[in-house]
Design an enzyme around this catalytic site. Structure first.
Site, PDB file in Angstrom:
ATOM      1  N   ASP A  29      13.018   2.209   1.977  1.00  0.00           N
ATOM      2  CA  ASP A  29      13.533   3.567   1.837  1.00  0.00           C
ATOM      3  C   ASP A  29      13.411   4.315   3.168  1.00  0.00           C
ATOM      4  O   ASP A  29      12.328   4.356   3.759  1.00  0.00           O
ATOM      5  CB  ASP A  29      12.768   4.314   0.737  1.00  0.00           C
ATOM      6  CG  ASP A  29      13.424   5.630   0.358  1.00  0.00           C
ATOM      7  OD1 ASP A  29      14.655   5.739   0.481  1.00  0.00           O
ATOM      8  OD2 ASP A  29      12.697   6.551  -0.072  1.00  0.00           O
ATOM      9  N   MET A  48       5.755   1.058   2.060  1.00  0.00           N
ATOM     10  CA  MET A  48       6.261  -0.221   1.560  1.00  0.00           C
ATOM     11  C   MET A  48       7.748  -0.096   1.261  1.00  0.00           C
ATOM     12  O   MET A  48       8.211   0.959   0.817  1.00  0.00           O
ATOM     13  CB  MET A  48       5.493  -0.613   0.286  1.00  0.00           C
ATOM     14  CG  MET A  48       5.810  -1.999  -0.255  1.00  0.00           C
ATOM     15  SD  MET A  48       4.830  -2.345  -1.734  1.00  0.00           S
ATOM     16  CE  MET A  48       3.168  -2.305  -1.047  1.00  0.00           C
ATOM     17  N   SER A 101       5.498   6.580   2.693  1.00  0.00           N
ATOM     18  CA  SER A 101       5.160   6.082   1.361  1.00  0.00           C
ATOM     19  C   SER A 101       3.702   5.620   1.362  1.00  0.00           C
ATOM     20  O   SER A 101       2.814   6.423   1.670  1.00  0.00           O
ATOM     21  CB  SER A 101       6.116   4.961   0.947  1.00  0.00           C
ATOM     22  OG  SER A 101       5.883   4.574  -0.392  1.00  0.00           O
ATOM     23  N   THR A 102       3.438   4.353   1.106  1.00  0.00           N
ATOM     24  CA  THR A 102       2.068   3.854   0.989  1.00  0.00           C
ATOM     25  C   THR A 102       1.267   4.150   2.258  1.00  0.00           C
ATOM     26  O   THR A 102       1.673   3.792   3.358  1.00  0.00           O
ATOM     27  CB  THR A 102       2.082   2.336   0.746  1.00  0.00           C
ATOM     28  OG1 THR A 102       2.985   2.031  -0.309  1.00  0.00           O
ATOM     29  CG2 THR A 102       0.686   1.835   0.416  1.00  0.00           C
ATOM     30  N   HIS A 148       6.553   9.502  -1.028  1.00  0.00           N
ATOM     31  CA  HIS A 148       6.589   8.958  -2.378  1.00  0.00           C
ATOM     32  C   HIS A 148       5.259   9.286  -3.066  1.00  0.00           C
ATOM     33  O   HIS A 148       4.202   8.791  -2.649  1.00  0.00           O
ATOM     34  CB  HIS A 148       6.785   7.442  -2.347  1.00  0.00           C
ATOM     35  CG  HIS A 148       8.084   7.012  -1.745  1.00  0.00           C
ATOM     36  ND1 HIS A 148       8.274   5.754  -1.210  1.00  0.00           N
ATOM     37  CD2 HIS A 148       9.264   7.668  -1.596  1.00  0.00           C
ATOM     38  CE1 HIS A 148       9.516   5.651  -0.771  1.00  0.00           C
ATOM     39  NE2 HIS A 148      10.136   6.798  -0.971  1.00  0.00           N
TER      40      HIS A 148
END
Length: 235
Positions: free
Chosen positions: A152, A149, A30-31, A56
């Site tokens: 997930d 972050m 993600s991030t 993401h």
């Protein structure tokens, strides 16, 4: 506030798994993940196992992200489409509008896209991809969770481990956000914690330790030693 759903909202967990020997690498991020995924993929040899990736990212950017990676890597990278065969030396990025799942079609692994509800408030969701890998890849999966972050992927990575997969997490020092890896480690789904620059070498070294038949070998490959990382390319 929208209720946070689990992977059960998209697919059930299975206990009866199809036997296979072909390996797959399953990645979630993600991030900070766009650069982390690039750093991981550019170091992989062209005959590495097939790869499925959930990052993401908004729908408008996943196709161009995949194209950028394809221009930098020795492997082929594309945005996943329904029914794509997951072949050695190929990586598939979940489109920003759909969950990416790994399915079996006869003897082959293929991409399946789902417009099911967001899981952990994400679509695509790492937990959905990891659940699908636990269901159909089992002990032949190698899981990789990178910077991000939230949580997930933590539950799904544990499911993968319980199905026999071997899993790697990026370490805190090299993460932009040590959220998803931290949660996966805390859940008990991680076997090794690795700095990002060593991730490709560790993954391919693990595969090499399983023996020459751990993944399909391409005799036309220009990379004779699958453990040797490729140099990183940057813009």
């Amino acid at each position: 506030m929208q209720k946070s759903l689990t992977a059960d909202a998209v697919l059930p967990a299975l206990s009866n798994r199809i036997a296979s020997t072909e390996k797959l690498i399953i990645v979630g991020a993600s991030t900070g993940g766009t650069e982390a995924i690039k750093d991981f993929l550019v170091r992989l040899p062209p005959d590495c196992p097939g790869i499925a990736i959930t990052q993401h990212m908004p729908e408008a950017f996943t196709k161009s992200f995949a194209a950028r990676l394809d221009s930098l890597c020795k492997i082929s990278v594309k945005e996943a489409e329904q029914g794509d065969r997951i072949l050695p030396g190929h990586a598939f990025i979940a489109p920003g509008s759909a969950h990416l799942l790994v399915k079996r079609s006869g003897a082959n692994y293929v991409c399946e896209l789902s417009e099911g509800p967001p899981v952990n408030r994400h679509r695509p969701s790492v937990d959905v991809l990891f659940r699908s890998a636990a269901n159909v890849v089992g002990k032949n999966a190698i899981g990789v969770i990178l910077t991000g972050m939230g949580k997930d992927g933590a539950a799904g990575m544990l499911e993968m481990k319980q199905a026999g997969a071997y899993n790697f997490s990026q370490d805190e020092a090299t993460c932009v956000v040590f959220g998803m890896p931290k949660e996966a480690i805390a859940a008990g789904g991680v076997d090794e914690i690795v700095p990002l620059p060593l991730m490709a070498t560790k993954v391919m070294g693990y595969l090499a330790s399983l023996g020459a038949r751990a993944f399909r070998y391409n005799p036309e490959s220009a990379t004779p030693d699958c453990v040797t990382p490729l140099p990183v390319s940057f813009y």
